[in-house]
Design an enzyme around this catalytic site. Structure first.
Site, PDB file in Angstrom:
ATOM      1  N   CYS A  99      -1.772   9.481  -4.743  1.00  0.00           N
ATOM      2  CA  CYS A  99      -3.245   9.183  -4.130  1.00  0.00           C
ATOM      3  C   CYS A  99      -3.705  10.183  -3.207  1.00  0.00           C
ATOM      4  CB  CYS A  99      -3.063   7.916  -3.201  1.00  0.00           C
ATOM      5  SG  CYS A  99      -1.814   8.100  -1.965  1.00  0.00           S
ATOM      6  N   ARG A 116     -10.334   1.098   7.853  1.00  0.00           N
ATOM      7  CA  ARG A 116      -8.850   1.685   7.886  1.00  0.00           C
ATOM      8  C   ARG A 116      -8.103   1.034   9.164  1.00  0.00           C
ATOM      9  NH1 ARG A 116      -6.872   6.981   5.186  1.00  0.00           N
ATOM     10  NH2 ARG A 116      -7.492   5.680   3.457  1.00  0.00           N
ATOM     11  N   ASP A 132       4.210   8.487  -3.543  1.00  0.00           N
ATOM     12  CA  ASP A 132       3.197   8.738  -2.513  1.00  0.00           C
ATOM     13  C   ASP A 132       4.164   9.395  -1.581  1.00  0.00           C
ATOM     14  OD1 ASP A 132       1.438   8.059  -0.694  1.00  0.00           O
ATOM     15  OD2 ASP A 132       1.766   6.102  -0.693  1.00  0.00           O
ATOM     16  N   ARG A 163     -12.586   7.743  -6.657  1.00  0.00           N
ATOM     17  CA  ARG A 163     -12.444   6.845  -5.576  1.00  0.00           C
ATOM     18  C   ARG A 163     -13.919   6.546  -5.520  1.00  0.00           C
ATOM     19  NH1 ARG A 163      -8.672   6.139  -1.577  1.00  0.00           N
ATOM     20  NH2 ARG A 163     -10.379   4.786  -0.750  1.00  0.00           N
ATOM     21  N   GLN A 183      -7.616   2.235  -3.562  1.00  0.00           N
ATOM     22  CA  GLN A 183      -6.994   3.050  -4.269  1.00  0.00           C
ATOM     23  C   GLN A 183      -6.455   2.653  -5.625  1.00  0.00           C
ATOM     24  OE1 GLN A 183      -6.431   6.353  -3.235  1.00  0.00           O
ATOM     25  NE2 GLN A 183      -5.781   6.604  -5.329  1.00  0.00           N
ATOM     26  N   HIS A 240      -3.671  -0.946   0.070  1.00  0.00           N
ATOM     27  CA  HIS A 240      -4.580  -0.043  -0.349  1.00  0.00           C
ATOM     28  C   HIS A 240      -5.386  -0.396  -1.593  1.00  0.00           C
ATOM     29  CE1 HIS A 240      -6.865   3.247   0.215  1.00  0.00           C
ATOM     30  NE2 HIS A 240      -6.069   4.501   0.373  1.00  0.00           N
TER      31      HIS A 240
HETATM   32  N1   CP Z   1      -5.887   8.310  -0.846  1.00  0.00           N
HETATM   33  C1   CP Z   1      -6.376   8.237   0.207  1.00  0.00           C
HETATM   34  O1   CP Z   1      -6.772   7.077   0.791  1.00  0.00           O
HETATM   35  O2   CP Z   1      -7.042   9.286   0.921  1.00  0.00           O
HETATM   36  P1   CP Z   1      -7.469   9.200   2.475  1.00  0.00           P
HETATM   37  O3   CP Z   1      -6.279   8.813   3.535  1.00  0.00           O
HETATM   38  O4   CP Z   1      -8.033  10.896   2.495  1.00  0.00           O
HETATM   39  O5   CP Z   1      -8.620   8.366   2.790  1.00  0.00           O
END
Ligand code: CP
Length: 289
Positions: free
Chosen positions: A248, A99, A208, A276, A129, A126
């Site tokens: 998400c 990330r 979001d 997930r 997701q 992402h």
């Molecule tokens: N939706 C998501 O990616 O959650 P986090 O940021 O907690 O990993």
């Protein structure tokens, strides 16, 4: 094995995406195995995470492998060349999930690492997701073709990846954003200004956060600008009666989504979050076996 990265949903073709969702469903029924025995996943984070970090670590554990968690600021990624550091991680581990702040950083990681690199979220995409979003839609609607997906709010990385997912699965998507906050990619999705257009007759409504990581300094401006895009009971009433709601997470209750909607029977947000895990497992098996 040929190194295979997952930087965007487009790194899968339509058949592979469909198969991955099918395997994800199977893994929900049989969560434990030794498919990844002896395999190690490096997980590198420049930003905070709950779902991505924990779902990938648990996925590795439940498949017989294990994960190493790395905070970017506590590694020598802060001092060294990104490609060099990634090459070293690839020498120890079987895959790298990262990330990072920019898609360019992710590309550099993938260029350096000789093992599969998975996008755990960057500024543009992402895709992990999106896999969970698609699995949730499939579980609830038993199909993709002909479904109408409405997005309201900021055209975020999550929006970009869902747009790709909608295009790949034959769903019609309408994205409503204020001027200047449109998605960063072009797909078959319609881009509009009015959130009512996105909600009208929708089978799936999605939003979001208005204040993504790194944009906290713009919070006041964003809250004012995005207020008309809130996913609330009024907006949801324009959608189909059996419309499902996705987000998400983490959600800022009372901002982009109201608690009555988030906690309503139409909300599949926590099922989406749980998804997930099986989608992470299916992805790891595809890339590592
Ligand atoms: N939706 C998501 O990616 O959650 P986090 O940021 O907690 O990993």
């Amino acid at each position: 094995m040929t190194e295979r990265d997952f930087l965007t949903l487009k790194d899968l073709d339509r058949r592979e995406l469909s198969d991955l969702l099918e395997v994800s469903s199977q893994l929900k029924r049989a969560p434990h195995s030794q498919e990844l025995e002896g395999k190690t996943l490096a997980m590198l984070f420049s930003k905070t995470s709950t779902r991505t970090r924990v779902s990938f670590e648990v996925a590795m554990n439940q498949l017989g492998g294990h994960a190493v968690n790395l905070n970017w600021t506590e590694t020598n990624f802060v001092k060294g060349n990104v490609r060099d550091e990634a090459k070293v991680l690839g020498g120890y581990c079987d895959a790298l999930m990262a990330r990072v702040f920019t898609h360019q950083q992710l590309v550099e990681l993938a260029e350096g690492c000789e093992r599969p690199v998975i996008n755990g979220m960057d500024d543009r995409y992402h895709p992990c997701q999106a896999l969970a979003d698609l699995l949730t839609i499939l579980e609830e609607k038993q199909r993709f073709t002909g479904l109408k997906v409405g997005w309201t709010g900021d055209g975020t990385n999550v929006c970009n990846s869902l747009m790709l997912g909608a295009e790949m699965t034959g769903m019609e998507m309408t994205v409503a954003t204020p001027k200047g906050f449109e998605p960063k990619i072009q797909t078959t999705a319609n881009i509009v200004r009015d959130p009512k257009e996105a909600a009208a007759d929708a089978d799936v409504l999605v939003t979001d956060t208005w204040v993504s990581l790194g944009f906290e300094h713009e919070k006041d401006m964003r809250v004012k600008l995005f207020k008309p895009y809130q996913l609330n009971a009024n907006l949801l009433s324009l959608a189909k009666k059996n419309c499902i709601v996705l987000h998400c997470l983490p959600a800022q209750r009372g901002y982009e989504i109201t608690s009555d909607v988030l906690d309503s029977p139409q909300s599949k947000v926590f099922q989406e979050a749980e998804n997930r895990l099986p989608t992470a497992k299916a992805l790891l098996m595809k890339l590592l076996i």
